[in-house]
Design an enzyme around this catalytic site. Structure first.
Site, mmCIF file in Angstrom:
data_model
loop_
_atom_site.group_PDB
_atom_site.id
_atom_site.type_symbol
_atom_site.label_atom_id
_atom_site.label_comp_id
_atom_site.label_asym_id
_atom_site.label_seq_id
_atom_site.Cartn_x
_atom_site.Cartn_y
_atom_site.Cartn_z
ATOM 1 N N ASP A 35 0.850 -1.190 0.000
ATOM 2 C CA ASP A 35 0.000 0.000 0.000
ATOM 3 C C ASP A 35 0.888 1.243 0.000
ATOM 4 O OD1 ASP A 35 -3.217 0.522 0.938
ATOM 5 O OD2 ASP A 35 -1.812 2.209 1.125
ATOM 6 N N ILE A 36 0.498 2.237 -0.770
ATOM 7 C CA ILE A 36 1.311 3.450 -0.910
ATOM 8 C C ILE A 36 1.307 4.285 0.373
ATOM 9 C CG2 ILE A 36 -0.466 5.037 -1.784
ATOM 10 C CD1 ILE A 36 1.596 5.864 -3.949
ATOM 11 N N ASN A 97 -12.985 -3.332 1.787
ATOM 12 C CA ASN A 97 -14.025 -2.306 1.814
ATOM 13 C C ASN A 97 -14.828 -2.359 0.516
ATOM 14 O OD1 ASN A 97 -13.103 -1.235 4.316
ATOM 15 N ND2 ASN A 97 -11.452 -0.204 3.236
ATOM 16 N N GLU A 105 -12.264 3.367 -1.514
ATOM 17 C CA GLU A 105 -11.667 4.471 -2.282
ATOM 18 C C GLU A 105 -11.403 4.057 -3.729
ATOM 19 O OE1 GLU A 105 -7.260 6.531 -2.455
ATOM 20 O OE2 GLU A 105 -7.944 5.727 -0.531
ATOM 21 N N VAL A 106 -10.858 2.874 -3.921
ATOM 22 C CA VAL A 106 -10.481 2.414 -5.260
ATOM 23 C C VAL A 106 -11.471 1.332 -5.706
ATOM 24 C CG1 VAL A 106 -8.665 1.389 -6.672
ATOM 25 C CG2 VAL A 106 -8.046 2.913 -4.777
ATOM 26 N N HIS A 110 -9.999 -5.240 -3.669
ATOM 27 C CA HIS A 110 -8.702 -5.432 -3.022
ATOM 28 C C HIS A 110 -8.922 -5.857 -1.584
ATOM 29 C CE1 HIS A 110 -9.901 -1.204 -2.765
ATOM 30 N NE2 HIS A 110 -9.320 -1.157 -1.576
ATOM 31 N N HIS A 112 -6.956 -5.740 2.012
ATOM 32 C CA HIS A 112 -5.842 -5.197 2.783
ATOM 33 C C HIS A 112 -5.363 -6.292 3.744
ATOM 34 C CE1 HIS A 112 -6.928 -0.800 2.084
ATOM 35 N NE2 HIS A 112 -8.082 -1.373 1.813
HETATM 36 P P1 5GP Z 1 -9.836 1.420 0.048
HETATM 37 O O1 5GP Z 1 -10.166 2.637 0.856
HETATM 38 O O2 5GP Z 1 -10.384 1.512 -1.349
HETATM 39 O O3 5GP Z 1 -10.206 0.145 0.741
HETATM 40 O O4 5GP Z 1 -8.266 1.366 -0.026
HETATM 41 C C1 5GP Z 1 -7.514 1.863 -1.101
HETATM 42 C C2 5GP Z 1 -6.051 1.755 -0.720
HETATM 43 O O5 5GP Z 1 -5.281 1.957 -1.885
HETATM 44 C C3 5GP Z 1 -5.600 2.785 0.317
HETATM 45 O O6 5GP Z 1 -5.072 2.113 1.462
HETATM 46 C C4 5GP Z 1 -4.552 3.601 -0.439
HETATM 47 O O7 5GP Z 1 -3.466 3.994 0.391
HETATM 48 C C5 5GP Z 1 -4.130 2.660 -1.537
HETATM 49 N N1 5GP Z 1 -3.676 3.333 -2.746
HETATM 50 C C6 5GP Z 1 -4.276 4.383 -3.385
HETATM 51 N N2 5GP Z 1 -3.594 4.722 -4.481
HETATM 52 C C7 5GP Z 1 -2.529 3.879 -4.542
HETATM 53 C C8 5GP Z 1 -1.444 3.753 -5.465
HETATM 54 O O8 5GP Z 1 -1.316 4.476 -6.443
HETATM 55 N N3 5GP Z 1 -0.538 2.757 -5.214
HETATM 56 C C9 5GP Z 1 -0.659 1.922 -4.128
HETATM 57 N N4 5GP Z 1 0.284 0.985 -3.977
HETATM 58 N N5 5GP Z 1 -1.669 2.020 -3.248
HETATM 59 C C10 5GP Z 1 -2.590 3.001 -3.451
#
Ligand code: 5GP
Length: 127
Positions: A35-36, A97, A105-106, A110, A112
């Site tokens: 994760d970034i 999520n 968010e994405v 995915h 985590h």
């Molecule tokens: P969500 O909130 O969708 O469950 O989590 C999305 C995750 O993707 C977040 O923890 C965020 O830090 C990670 N993320 C967002 N953009 C990038 C990226 O460009 N590269 C990587 N490796 N992780 C990302």
């Protein structure tokens, strides 16, 4: 259409090689990368390579081979990152999520994998 996949999401771009990532594991149907913005000492994301928005989408429409591959990839990442419970290793939390209330968010499925510390309560108590 409940599962309208946006192929411009950031993980689709990672899968196409348009954005770099720190790969932990790649299999036939899955990719795991760091994760970034890590929220724990271990914070790795595992995604299927197919265009699935959420876990329910994946479970409904992915092939058996994709589902097996994804689940085994999650377990392998836990081994690689050293968070499998037992043998003195500390355990992990896996989170996926989905949608607005899940605060996704994405919009590409995915999981985590979080660990390396006590992860505390699963969710905040309601206020
Ligand atoms: P969500 O909130 O969708 O469950 O989590 C999305 C995750 O993707 C977040 O923890 C965020 O830090 C990670 N993320 C967002 N953009 C990038 C990226 O460009 N590269 C990587 N490796 N992780 C990302």
């Amino acid at each position: 259409m409940p599962y309208d996949y946006d192929d411009q999401n950031i993980f689709a771009k990672i899968l196409r090689g348009e954005i770099p990532n720190t790969t932990v594991l790649e299999t036939e149907h899955s990719l795991a990368f760091e994760d970034i913005a890590p929220e724990a000492p271990v914070h790795t994301l595992v995604i299927p390579k197919g265009p699935y928005v959420t876990y329910d989408h994946f479970a409904a429409e992915a092939s058996d081979a994709e589902i097996v591959d994804f689940n085994r990839a999650i377990a392998e990442v836990c081994r690689i990152k050293g968070v499998v419970p037992g043998d003195g290793q500390g355990g992990f939390r896996m989170i996926s999520n989905a949608g607005e209330n899940g605060v996704q968010e994405v919009p590409h499925l995915h999981v985590h994998i979080l660990g390396g510390q006590n992860m505390g309560r699963m969710v905040p108590r309601p206020t």
